[in-house]
Design a protein around this motif. Structure first.
Motif, PDB file in Angstrom:
ATOM      1  N   GLN A 179       0.849  -1.203   0.000  1.00  0.00           N
ATOM      2  CA  GLN A 179       0.000   0.000   0.000  1.00  0.00           C
ATOM      3  C   GLN A 179       0.879   1.246   0.000  1.00  0.00           C
ATOM      4  N   PHE A 180       0.281   2.332  -0.488  1.00  0.00           N
ATOM      5  CA  PHE A 180       1.063   3.543  -0.723  1.00  0.00           C
ATOM      6  C   PHE A 180       0.320   4.771  -0.216  1.00  0.00           C
ATOM      7  N   TYR A 181       1.083   5.713   0.292  1.00  0.00           N
ATOM      8  CA  TYR A 181       0.580   7.067   0.493  1.00  0.00           C
ATOM      9  C   TYR A 181       0.795   7.842  -0.813  1.00  0.00           C
ATOM     10  N   ALA A 182       0.152   8.986  -0.903  1.00  0.00           N
ATOM     11  CA  ALA A 182       0.465   9.951  -1.961  1.00  0.00           C
ATOM     12  C   ALA A 182       0.803  11.275  -1.308  1.00  0.00           C
ATOM     13  N   LEU A 183       1.692  12.035  -1.926  1.00  0.00           N
ATOM     14  CA  LEU A 183       1.946  13.401  -1.486  1.00  0.00           C
ATOM     15  C   LEU A 183       0.872  14.301  -2.084  1.00  0.00           C
ATOM     16  N   PRO A 184       0.348  15.253  -1.312  1.00  0.00           N
ATOM     17  CA  PRO A 184      -0.818  16.010  -1.776  1.00  0.00           C
ATOM     18  C   PRO A 184      -0.523  16.965  -2.920  1.00  0.00           C
ATOM     19  N   GLN A 185      -1.379  16.913  -3.953  1.00  0.00           N
ATOM     20  CA  GLN A 185      -1.318  17.928  -5.009  1.00  0.00           C
ATOM     21  C   GLN A 185      -1.824  19.265  -4.483  1.00  0.00           C
ATOM     22  N   SER A 186      -2.689  19.205  -3.498  1.00  0.00           N
ATOM     23  CA  SER A 186      -3.156  20.369  -2.749  1.00  0.00           C
ATOM     24  C   SER A 186      -3.871  19.816  -1.513  1.00  0.00           C
ATOM     25  N   PRO A 187      -4.097  20.646  -0.504  1.00  0.00           N
ATOM     26  CA  PRO A 187      -4.832  20.157   0.678  1.00  0.00           C
ATOM     27  C   PRO A 187      -6.349  20.211   0.485  1.00  0.00           C
ATOM     28  N   GLN A 188      -6.835  20.020  -0.733  1.00  0.00           N
ATOM     29  CA  GLN A 188      -8.217  20.298  -1.084  1.00  0.00           C
ATOM     30  C   GLN A 188      -9.224  19.660  -0.131  1.00  0.00           C
ATOM     31  N   THR A 189      -9.185  18.334   0.004  1.00  0.00           N
ATOM     32  CA  THR A 189     -10.223  17.679   0.825  1.00  0.00           C
ATOM     33  C   THR A 189     -10.048  18.022   2.293  1.00  0.00           C
ATOM     34  N   PHE A 190      -8.810  18.216   2.741  1.00  0.00           N
ATOM     35  CA  PHE A 190      -8.602  18.516   4.165  1.00  0.00           C
ATOM     36  C   PHE A 190      -9.133  19.888   4.536  1.00  0.00           C
ATOM     37  N   LYS A 191      -8.972  20.872   3.633  1.00  0.00           N
ATOM     38  CA  LYS A 191      -9.504  22.190   3.990  1.00  0.00           C
ATOM     39  C   LYS A 191     -11.026  22.175   3.973  1.00  0.00           C
ATOM     40  N   GLN A 192     -11.618  21.344   3.128  1.00  0.00           N
ATOM     41  CA  GLN A 192     -13.073  21.201   3.174  1.00  0.00           C
ATOM     42  C   GLN A 192     -13.508  20.526   4.468  1.00  0.00           C
TER      43      GLN A 192
END
Length: 583
Positions: free
Chosen positions: A189-202
């Motif tokens: 399994q893998f993490y991804a580095l965020p392209q932006s914090p989009q879902t977290f800021k929502q």
């Protein structure tokens, strides 16, 4: 104590003061009986003097061994300089050295540590820590710090709260490729580095944080250009209980604040234009409005004649270039060759000289008379002494080609003054764009952007005509920020996923956590993200972002200084349950 003062603060008021300084040797001038050394630190340069008649003999001889970039400490007395240098703040004084300590010797650097260096870009990237000692790079990093501090001050004064979000997240489709990180504890399994914090800021809005911001690293595995890096920094913001107008007002205010505090410039007007108007008038959605040369569509006046190239074209469009009516045939042919380059892709170009006497001379005089060309001049707002350049072909492609020509001509004519700032908003973007290869629609921004409420009914029948509640801020022909009002209810978000081609199972697997959160009272919310690297570069009068980043990557995404990315050993791969197939 290594220093009592820095190398940029001493002046005539400090004469006869005993001081201790430390820094790097910029250069030395040995006159035999007297030796001068320029000592440099981050704050400036102070001249040191070693005088055979006044300096201890041991110290005097040691000074003769100093090379460029040696790190030294000196103690001495501030005295008045005989030959003053009015170009630097310390130019009225020098230090008569009584004690000298070599803290570290240095190899001869691979390029000169001067404002105008002899080092090429590749060598300076390899020795970036030396490049940072040069004023242009050092001052760019200090400038970036100043901008970031003003951003934090402005937003904090408006009750925004800076909240950190995770860097190890789940891979979600947001337009670009993710950088992925293997999990040692979760095999396969893998993490991804965020392209932006989009879902977290929502999710922070669902959590009631109300006004969030973050100056945050983002990561996209995409092809690089002068203004793009695989890791970049956003000023990321989100607000709850807001409409589009609220967000635009806040970030107009931020931009005004930065222009005033950083550049000393007052900007009152932030024009607003629609995406459709931007594309038809400038050929792109980030127009530079510091100059004119608006597009004039010529189908009505150029078609139905006997010129087959125009008759078969979807679009015939031109621009009037101010004062270019005196271009020579060689200059015109050079521009024709320029638009034919593969990077632009035009098959040819028609030109019209607007003579001072009201007549016209064109490359298509065989097909068009003076009245026809007068209509072209009116449509492109050409004046006597101007030159009209005309392209034709498929509408979208031709607009992009003419946009490239417009920007090139503006650069050649000196119309893109880096000290002039012309911001604007582009609004009413399409919600979806069609991928011609797959035949599927994709979100133009991201799948959480809200459609205009009045356009939702078009999703079923005319998805390409649905407008998004989205907006971009453009500054001097660069998109410096963009955002949207978000979808905040589960039903609309499910509908959006449906039209983006997600099955219910795929949507749940990718975004189930967000859909679940919407069921617990998500407020209406929206936001915007500024690209800090690009914003700082534009405010600094530069086209590229690299010198405003401490340790940038090259155009291949490599850090040539530390030689990354790099292979890892077999033991590490085994621990991560990864096997690399040989290519």
């Amino acid at each position: 104590m290594y220093r009592s003062h820095n190398c940029g603060e001493l002046n005539a008021s400090n004469i006869n003061t005993e001081v201790t300084l430390a820094g790097w040797v910029q250069k030395s001038r040995d006159k035999g009986f007297m030796n001068w050394v320029d000592l440099r630190d981050r704050y400036g340069i102070t001249q040191l003097i070693f005088d055979e008649s006044r300096t201890d003999k041991t110290v005097f001889e040691l000074a003769k061994t100093l090379g460029r970039e040696f790190v030294i400490q000196v103690k001495g007395t501030v005295i008045e300089r005989e030959a003053k240098n009015k170009n630097i703040p310390t130019g009225e004084i020098e230090i008569l050295v009584s004690e000298l300590t070599i803290l570290n010797s240095a190899l001869t650097p691979p390029f000169t540590i001067e404002d105008e260096t002899d080092g090429g870009e590749d060598i300076r990237m390899k020795y970036r820590y030396l490049d940072i000692r040069r004023n242009p790079v050092k001052n760019s990093l200090l400038f970036r710090h100043k901008v970031a501090m003003e951003v934090r001050k402005y937003l904090s004064d408006l009750d925004f709260c800076e909240v950190e979000t995770p860097y190890l997240i789940k891979s979600t489709p947001e337009g670009a490729r993710d950088f992925v990180v293997p999990s040692r504890m979760n095999e396969g399994q893998f993490y991804a580095l965020p392209q932006s914090p989009q879902t977290f800021k929502q999710l922070l809005m669902v959590g009631g944080m109300d006004k969030y911001f973050q100056i945050v690293k983002c990561f996209r595995d995409e092809d690089l250009r002068a203004d793009r890096q695989p890791e970049f920094t956003q000023i990321d913001c989100e607000m709850a209980f807001v409409e589009q107008e609220d967000i635009l007002n806040v970030f107009e205010g931020l931009t005004r604040h930065l222009l005033k505090e950083i550049k000393g410039i007052e900007v009152d007007k932030f024009p607003r234009i629609t995406y459709d108007y931007a594309m038809k008038t400038y050929g792109n959605d980030k127009p530079d409005i510091r100059f004119g040369m608006k597009f004039g569509e010529l189908n009505e006046f150029a078609q139905h004649k006997e010129f087959p190239v125009f008759n078969s074209a979807e679009l015939v469009v031109g621009i009037a270039v101010p004062g270019a009516g005196n271009y020579t045939r060689k200059e015109i042919d050079g521009l024709i060759d320029w638009v034919k380059r593969p990077q632009v892709g035009a098959s040819g170009m028609v030109y019209v000289k607007c003579n001072e006497d009201g007549t016209y001379k064109s490359s298509v005089d065989k097909f068009y008379d003076n009245d026809d060309l007068a209509n072209w001049a009116k449509a492109t707002e050409a004046n006597p002494g101007d030159m009209i350049f005309v392209l034709s072909g498929p509408a979208n492609k031709t607009r992009a080609q003419l946009s490239a020509l417009r920007m090139e001509l503006a650069t050649r004519l000196g119309l893109r003054n880096p000290e002039e700032f012309a911001p604007l908003w582009v609004v009413d973007f399409p919600l979806l764009e069609l991928d011609e290869e797959s035949g599927r629609y994709h979100a133009m921004h991201h799948p959480f952007t809200s459609p205009k409420p009045e356009d939702i009914k078009l999703l079923e029948t005319e998805p390409g005509n649905v407008r998004a509640n989205a907006y971009d801020m453009v500054l001097n022909g660069n998109e410096i920020g963009g955002g949207s009002i978000r979808i905040h209810d589960k039903a609309t978000q499910q509908l959006m996923f449906k039209y983006l081609g997600f099955s219910e199972e795929e949507a749940k697997a990718q975004f189930g956590f967000l859909m679940d959160a919407f069921q617990f009272g998500a407020p209406p919310h929206g936001g915007l993200a500024f690209g800090l690297d690009r914003l700082v570069a534009i405010l600094g009068g530069q086209e590229t972002i690299r010198d405003f980043i401490a340790f940038p990557k090259n155009n291949s995404g490599r850090d040539v200084m530390i030689d990354a990315p790099a292979a890892i050993d077999e033991a590490q791969l085994k621990e991560l349950h990864i096997k690399i197939d040989s290519i």
